[in-house]
Structure formats: C-alpha cells, structure tokens
Write a protein that holds these residues in place. Structure first.
Motif, short mmCIF file in Angstrom:
data_model
loop_
_atom_site.label_atom_id
_atom_site.label_comp_id
_atom_site.label_asym_id
_atom_site.label_seq_id
_atom_site.Cartn_x
_atom_site.Cartn_y
_atom_site.Cartn_z
N UNK A 19 0.73 -1.26 0.08
CA UNK A 19 -0.08 -0.10 -0.01
C UNK A 19 0.76 1.15 -0.04
N UNK A 20 0.22 2.15 -0.54
CA UNK A 20 1.18 3.67 -0.70
C UNK A 20 1.90 4.12 0.67
N UNK A 21 0.77 4.00 1.68
CA UNK A 21 1.42 4.48 2.86
C UNK A 21 2.75 3.49 3.49
N UNK A 22 3.10 2.51 2.98
CA UNK A 22 4.03 1.71 3.73
C UNK A 22 5.20 2.20 4.23
N UNK A 23 5.72 1.77 5.56
CA UNK A 23 6.94 2.36 5.85
C UNK A 23 8.14 1.42 5.96
N UNK A 24 9.34 1.72 6.02
CA UNK A 24 10.43 1.00 6.33
C UNK A 24 10.71 1.35 7.90
N UNK A 25 10.19 0.26 8.77
CA UNK A 25 10.15 0.27 10.02
C UNK A 25 11.56 0.15 10.78
N UNK A 26 12.48 -0.50 9.73
CA UNK A 26 13.57 -1.34 10.49
C UNK A 26 14.71 -1.82 9.25
N UNK A 27 15.85 -1.43 9.44
CA UNK A 27 17.01 -1.93 8.80
C UNK A 27 17.93 -2.46 9.58
N UNK A 28 18.33 -3.72 9.66
CA UNK A 28 19.18 -4.29 10.53
C UNK A 28 20.17 -5.32 9.78
N UNK A 29 21.26 -5.33 10.37
CA UNK A 29 22.49 -6.21 9.61
C UNK A 29 22.66 -7.23 10.75
N UNK A 30 23.07 -8.45 10.32
CA UNK A 30 23.34 -9.55 11.13
C UNK A 30 24.61 -10.41 10.60
N UNK A 31 25.53 -11.03 11.33
CA UNK A 31 26.53 -12.01 11.05
C UNK A 31 25.83 -13.26 11.53
N UNK A 32 25.91 -14.36 10.72
CA UNK A 32 25.43 -15.42 11.31
C UNK A 32 26.43 -16.84 11.08
N UNK A 33 26.54 -17.33 11.94
CA UNK A 33 27.32 -18.63 12.23
C UNK A 33 26.43 -19.61 12.48
N UNK A 34 26.52 -20.82 11.70
CA UNK A 34 25.89 -22.09 11.90
C UNK A 34 26.55 -23.17 11.65
N UNK A 35 25.86 -24.32 12.07
CA UNK A 35 26.48 -25.56 11.57
C UNK A 35 24.95 -26.13 10.80
N UNK A 36 25.37 -26.52 9.35
CA UNK A 36 23.99 -26.95 8.67
C UNK A 36 23.91 -28.40 8.87
N UNK A 37 22.63 -29.23 8.10
CA UNK A 37 22.24 -30.54 8.60
C UNK A 37 23.29 -31.49 8.21
N UNK A 38 24.39 -31.29 7.55
CA UNK A 38 25.66 -32.13 7.21
C UNK A 38 26.56 -31.68 7.97
N UNK A 39 26.50 -31.42 8.88
CA UNK A 39 27.41 -30.82 9.99
C UNK A 39 28.57 -29.87 9.22
N UNK A 40 28.56 -29.22 8.44
CA UNK A 40 29.30 -28.27 7.77
C UNK A 40 29.07 -26.79 8.87
N UNK A 41 30.38 -26.21 8.90
CA UNK A 41 30.03 -24.80 9.29
C UNK A 41 29.65 -23.87 7.99
N UNK A 42 28.86 -22.87 8.47
CA UNK A 42 28.28 -21.89 7.70
C UNK A 42 28.44 -20.54 8.42
N UNK A 43 28.94 -19.42 7.47
CA UNK A 43 28.69 -18.04 8.12
C UNK A 43 28.22 -17.32 6.93
N UNK A 44 27.50 -16.46 7.25
CA UNK A 44 26.86 -15.30 6.20
C UNK A 44 26.70 -14.13 6.91
#
Length: 171
Positions: A40-65
């Motif tokens: 809708x025309x009245x939309x707002x950008x209410x938040x912009x956030x950045x994150x650094x993520x570290x995880x272990x995927x389902x194959x036990x591989x480390x991931x980061x993005x």
C-alpha cells in the motif's frame, strides 16, 4: 525426482548493494509486490538491521554469512503515495551511518500489515513499470545447503561432459 528442487530462490535474490545501485536516487515511486498484491502507498520502512550469522548445517558443515533485513510495514497512511526510490535509498544510507551494512550481504525483506505475522521474502531486481520502479518480493524458502551444493556440482558436471567437445554429426 524434483520434489525439493528450488528453482525460484537463486535467480530471485539480489544483494543490498545491487538493489541500491539499481535504485540510485531515482525520483520514481518505489513499489513492492508480494503474495499477488502491491504494498500500500503508506508503507513504512520500520527497521533496517544487519547480522552476522554462524551456523552448522544439517551435514555438520560450518556456515557463515552476512544478512541485511529490511522491515516493511504494509499500511495505509492517509493520502500518502509510495515513497520514491531515492527516499528508500536515503533511509538505507542513514542506517549505514550507524550500522555497518555489507552491500554484498544476503538481503531479506520482512513484511507485515501489522495484523498478519511477518513473512520473509527475497527481492528480485527492480523493473520500470509505467512511472514506478517495482520490486517483486518472492517468499524466502528454506533449503538444505549440503543438498544445494550437491545439486550445483551435478549441474556443473553435466555441463562439463557435454560442452567443449564437438559431436561428430555437427562437424
């Protein structure tokens, strides 16, 4: 079997930097489309956030993005019109004065009308439609990273087998 193949996800993703490059300081209205409707025309950008993520995927591989989230509140707000691409870019630039935003980061839009739960979307490249710049938002699906890597390797292997050699009947 293609039950889990996700052909929509990869081509749809655009990074924050690529999106801002396409928008520049355009004076055209910036319109987002999602779930078969237009924000809708009245939309707002209410938040912009950045994150650094570290995880272990389902194959036990480390991931980061890195990931940047832009939250859109899809509401009517009086007689407002869609914000311009330049205003959207200015909001992101203002955030970047206080928060480190990686232009190459994965970009995720969080959209809600304030009633329904927030949904996650990836953005496609903006296109000119009439007098507006339109960004289509596609639902961000989950995926299995080890399987995605295996599929990519299968595609690469099949392309290397058939390319680069001239078939006898084509000489």
């Amino acid at each position: 079997m293609t039950l889990f193949r996700n052909t929509r996800h990869a081509p749809a993703d655009i990074t924050l930097g690529a999106l801002l490059e396409k928008l520049r300081d355009a004076a055209m209205p910036l319109v987002f489309e999602y779930d078969g409707k237009t924000v809708r025309p009245g939309y707002h950008v209410t938040e912009v956030k950045a994150g650094q993520f570290s995880a272990l995927d389902c194959g036990a591989n480390p991931e980061a993005w890195s990931e940047v989230f832009v939250q859109l509140w899809d509401v009517d707000d009086g007689d407002r019109t869609h914000m311009t691409a330049g205003k959207f870019s200015a909001i992101v630039r203002k955030v970047s004065e206080h928060v480190a935003l990686d232009g190459s980061a994965k970009l995720t839009f969080e959209v809600s009308d304030g009633v329904k739960p927030m949904q996650l979307y990836c953005a496609e490249e903006p296109v000119e439609r009439g007098d507006s710049l339109v960004v289509h938002l596609a639902p961000r699906p989950s995926s299995c990273k080890p399987r995605d890597r295996w599929l990519a390797a299968q595609v690469a292997a099949s392309q290397s087998r058939c390319c680069g050699r001239t078939r006898p009947e084509l000489r």
